[in-house]
Design a protein around this motif. Structure first.
Motif, short mmCIF file in Angstrom:
data_model
loop_
_atom_site.label_atom_id
_atom_site.label_comp_id
_atom_site.label_asym_id
_atom_site.label_seq_id
_atom_site.Cartn_x
_atom_site.Cartn_y
_atom_site.Cartn_z
N THR A 289 0.85 -1.26 0.01
CA THR A 289 -0.02 0.00 0.01
C THR A 289 0.81 1.18 0.06
OG1 THR A 289 -0.25 -0.46 2.41
CG2 THR A 289 -2.01 -1.08 1.09
N HIS A 290 2.05 1.33 0.48
CA HIS A 290 2.91 2.32 0.46
C HIS A 290 3.47 2.59 -0.85
CE1 HIS A 290 5.54 -0.89 1.01
NE2 HIS A 290 6.42 -0.49 0.60
N PHE A 291 3.37 1.69 -1.76
CA PHE A 291 3.52 2.08 -3.46
C PHE A 291 2.24 2.78 -3.78
CE2 PHE A 291 6.83 -1.57 -2.86
CZ PHE A 291 7.86 -1.20 -3.54
N LEU A 292 1.06 2.05 -3.47
CA LEU A 292 0.04 2.96 -3.93
C LEU A 292 -0.39 4.22 -3.48
CD1 LEU A 292 -2.57 -0.11 -3.53
CD2 LEU A 292 -1.22 0.46 -5.63
N GLY A 293 0.05 4.32 -2.33
CA GLY A 293 0.11 5.85 -1.59
C GLY A 293 1.09 6.99 -2.61
N ALA A 294 2.36 6.48 -2.80
CA ALA A 294 3.40 6.98 -3.51
C ALA A 294 2.61 7.18 -4.90
CB ALA A 294 4.47 6.29 -3.88
N ALA A 295 1.89 6.36 -5.53
CA ALA A 295 1.50 6.60 -6.97
C ALA A 295 0.26 7.84 -6.94
CB ALA A 295 0.69 5.27 -7.35
N LEU A 296 -0.27 7.77 -5.79
CA LEU A 296 -1.37 8.78 -5.80
C LEU A 296 -0.57 10.23 -5.58
CD1 LEU A 296 -3.98 7.23 -3.52
CD2 LEU A 296 -4.25 7.79 -6.11
N LEU A 297 0.41 10.27 -5.09
CA LEU A 297 1.22 11.56 -4.93
C LEU A 297 2.10 12.04 -5.99
CD1 LEU A 297 3.16 11.42 -1.27
CD2 LEU A 297 1.65 13.40 -2.42
N VAL A 298 2.28 11.23 -7.02
CA VAL A 298 3.01 11.64 -8.22
C VAL A 298 2.29 12.76 -8.99
CG1 VAL A 298 3.93 11.08 -10.46
CG2 VAL A 298 3.90 9.26 -8.51
N LEU A 299 1.02 12.63 -9.34
CA LEU A 299 0.58 13.84 -10.13
C LEU A 299 0.35 15.31 -9.27
CD1 LEU A 299 -1.34 15.10 -12.42
CD2 LEU A 299 -3.19 14.16 -11.19
N PRO A 300 0.03 15.14 -8.14
CA PRO A 300 -0.06 16.46 -7.29
C PRO A 300 1.24 17.11 -7.15
CG PRO A 300 -0.82 14.71 -5.77
CD PRO A 300 -0.67 14.14 -7.18
N MET A 301 2.41 16.18 -6.89
CA MET A 301 3.38 16.83 -6.83
C MET A 301 4.28 17.39 -7.63
SD MET A 301 5.22 14.21 -3.89
CE MET A 301 6.73 15.33 -3.43
N ALA A 302 4.00 16.59 -8.93
CA ALA A 302 4.43 17.31 -10.33
C ALA A 302 4.05 18.16 -10.71
CB ALA A 302 4.44 15.93 -11.41
N LEU A 303 2.74 18.26 -10.50
CA LEU A 303 1.77 19.43 -10.97
C LEU A 303 2.19 20.82 -9.98
CD1 LEU A 303 -0.20 20.46 -13.37
CD2 LEU A 303 -1.90 19.96 -12.08
N SER A 304 2.23 20.59 -8.95
CA SER A 304 2.45 21.67 -7.95
C SER A 304 3.83 22.27 -8.36
CB SER A 304 2.56 21.10 -6.51
OG SER A 304 3.60 20.25 -6.16
N GLU A 305 4.73 21.28 -8.54
CA GLU A 305 6.12 21.96 -9.06
C GLU A 305 6.05 22.99 -10.21
OE1 GLU A 305 10.30 22.50 -8.65
OE2 GLU A 305 8.88 21.73 -7.14
N TYR A 306 5.40 22.28 -11.50
CA TYR A 306 5.43 22.99 -12.52
C TYR A 306 4.47 24.30 -12.53
CZ TYR A 306 4.48 24.36 -17.23
OH TYR A 306 4.10 25.38 -18.36
N ASN A 307 3.53 24.26 -11.71
CA ASN A 307 2.73 25.24 -11.42
C ASN A 307 3.60 26.57 -10.66
OD1 ASN A 307 0.66 24.41 -12.75
ND2 ASN A 307 -0.82 24.10 -10.58
N SER A 308 4.19 26.02 -9.67
CA SER A 308 5.25 26.83 -9.12
C SER A 308 6.20 27.83 -10.19
CB SER A 308 5.89 26.35 -7.77
OG SER A 308 6.93 26.95 -7.29
N SER A 309 6.93 27.10 -10.80
CA SER A 309 7.52 27.33 -11.58
C SER A 309 6.99 28.45 -12.96
CB SER A 309 8.31 26.19 -12.58
OG SER A 309 9.30 25.66 -11.43
N ALA A 310 5.85 28.00 -13.11
CA ALA A 310 5.18 28.83 -14.26
C ALA A 310 4.69 29.97 -13.64
CB ALA A 310 3.80 28.13 -14.74
N LEU A 311 4.27 30.36 -12.51
CA LEU A 311 3.88 31.62 -11.74
C LEU A 311 5.10 32.35 -11.47
CD1 LEU A 311 0.96 29.96 -9.51
CD2 LEU A 311 0.80 31.71 -11.37
N ARG A 312 6.29 31.64 -11.30
CA ARG A 312 7.39 32.36 -11.06
C ARG A 312 8.24 33.25 -12.10
NH1 ARG A 312 11.38 29.23 -9.31
NH2 ARG A 312 10.28 27.41 -9.01
N ALA A 313 8.00 32.38 -13.20
CA ALA A 313 8.15 32.86 -14.40
C ALA A 313 7.38 33.88 -15.21
CB ALA A 313 8.05 31.77 -15.38
N GLN A 314 6.23 34.18 -14.55
CA GLN A 314 5.26 35.14 -15.02
C GLN A 314 5.45 36.27 -13.95
OE1 GLN A 314 1.10 33.85 -16.25
NE2 GLN A 314 2.09 31.89 -15.29
N GLY A 315 6.33 36.20 -12.81
CA GLY A 315 6.56 37.43 -11.99
C GLY A 315 5.78 37.17 -10.65
#
Length: 453
Positions: A131-157
């Motif tokens: 189940t720890h593998f399944l929990g990690a699988a659920l975290l992949v999307l929010p962690m990846a998208l949160s990193e991208y959104n942070s960079s996209a917003l910082r790039a915009q100022g």
């Protein structure tokens, strides 16, 4: 002799430092809340369940970077570069396409990890969970998208909208909910904590999307397959190298934890996880400044204004090193006490903490070398230098860990990081023309314009 900077550089550094202090404030709060989360989880779980959480979080972090496909670093470079070329349409298209690429890759990797977990289940000992593998699988999307959104917003100022939802709100909500459940008699397992983390982070991403739209920033993904193909055809080569660079950096921050868990036990993995995350507090100011200077370095370098680029990197190196040195001294003399906050079982990791911290102190002394290489078109060299050195260190750890345990893992990590950071700092100095280390002030003191490599 008094060292005086020209007015243009003084104004540039004042602006950068002011924004960096704001970023540091968020990152200090983030570190405090993250530390609080780990302490709360360690105190409310037994060492085995905390080990499941540490293992799953490290795995999800590495996979989330892979799912990002290099887009979070690419947009920090492409947005100022394309807008500086008066191509706002391409900049907007790259931002939207990068979001879609991140989402699609995250879903695919998460699904593959779930499939892997169910495939190995029959091969494990009776009662051994996946189940720890399944929990990690659920975290992949929010962690990846949160990193991208942070960079996209910082790039915009944007700074506050980029950082607050993930770095503050999420990290504040998680320990409060865990404590609330504990008070009600509900004790979370390691996989439960991973699932809760994923759901809360998804909620914060929704909040960030709404706030960004109200402020006029763009986070909307592209729905045009033609636009996504065009983006990948134009920038796919760059993205692949940026992805490799990000993977290598993330791998070096998390692979030890996974390796210790696999070769020793999950309790040792939890101890190493706490020591590594605690050592990471040393890099707070360096990381905070890098959040601000990444698009600034790209802008000034591609405009061939090397004086300003050198001034920015010098500020980052000295401010980050001064902060790191103070924190290192605290760990050196009070390491046992700091780790004991997680519980008595973790107090014996002081030597591991000091070894890891010494490697990160060299990291701070060589300044923002990684960011400079990524923002100036030298991502391939970064991948080759840093990847080869840290990869050799990982191979050495496989032979060292069974003999010297977590102390051996920490010593190899320290040595590999020192050698790698010195190597990439030398590359920046002699091939790019920017001295990212503490010695960078000499170019400014001599009053000359730094020449590109």
């Amino acid at each position: 002799m008094r060292f005086a900077l020209p007015n243009d550089l003084t104004a540039l550094l004042s602006t950068g430092l002011l924004r960096s202090v704001g970023s540091l404030g968020i990152k200090v709060a983030t570190a405090g809340l993250t530390y609080l989360t780990y302490v709360v989880l360690a105190r409310t779980m037994n060492p085995e369940q905390y080990g499941f959480f540490a293992f799953g979080l490290a795995l999800a972090t590495v996979l989330a970077i892979a799912a990002g496909m290099g887009q979070s670093t690419a947009i920090l470079r492409l947005w100022p570069q394309l807008r500086g070329q008066a191509d706002a349409q391409s900049a907007a298209a790259s931002l939207a396409s990068g979001s879609t690429v991140t989402i699609a890759a995250s879903l695919a990797i998460g699904a593959l990890l779930c499939l892997f977990a169910y495939t190995i289940q029959p091969l494990l000992a009776p009662g051994q969970p996946v189940t720890h593998f399944l929990g990690a699988a659920l975290l992949v999307l929010p962690m990846a998208l949160s990193e991208y959104n942070s960079s996209a917003l910082r790039a915009q100022g944007s700074l506050w909208t980029a950082l607050l939802p993930r770095d503050i709100y999420w990290r504040l909500a998680l320990p409060l909910i865990v404590l609330g459940l504990y008070a009600l008699g509900v004790i979370l397992s390691g996989p439960d904590a991973l699932i809760l983390s994923a759901l809360l982070l998804l909620a914060m991403l929704g909040l960030q999307f709404v706030i960004a739209g109200q402020q006029g920033y763009s986070l909307r993904p592209s729905l045009s397959s033609a636009a996504i193909r065009s983006h990948w055809q134009r920038w796919g080569g760059l993205s692949k190298w940026l992805l490799l660079g990000a993977l290598i950096e993330t791998f070096t921050l998390n692979a030890d934890i996974i390796l210790v868990g696999l070769m020793l036990d999950l309790e040792s993995s939890g101890l190493y996880f706490n020591a590594f995350r605690t050592a990471g507090l040393m890099t707070l100011f360096t990381f905070a400044i890098e959040l601000v200077i990444a698009p600034m370095v790209a802008e000034h370098y591609h405009a061939r204004d090397m004086r300003k680029a050198q001034a920015i990197t010098t500020l980052c190196a000295w401010a980050g090193f001064a902060f790191s040195l103070v924190i290192f001294a605290i760990f050196l003399f009070f390491g046992d006490f700091v780790l004991s906050l997680f519980g008595p079982a973790y107090a014996g990791g002081a030597l591991v903490l000091v070894l890891l911290s010494l490697g990160l102190l060299f990291d701070a002394a060589t300044g923002p070398s990684k960011i400079v290489m990524m923002m100036t078109g030298h991502e391939r060299a970064y991948v080759a230098i840093f990847g080869v050195i840290m990869g050799l260190g990982f191979i050495i750890q496989i032979f060292v860990i069974p003999i010297w345990g977590v102390v051996g893992a920490a010593a190899v990590n320290m040595g590999g990081r020192i050698v790698a950071q010195i190597a990439i700092a030398l590359w920046c100095r002699y091939r790019i023309g920017l001295d990212t280390s503490l010695l960078g002030f000499l170019a400014l003191r001599q009053g000359r314009d730094v020449q590109p490599g």
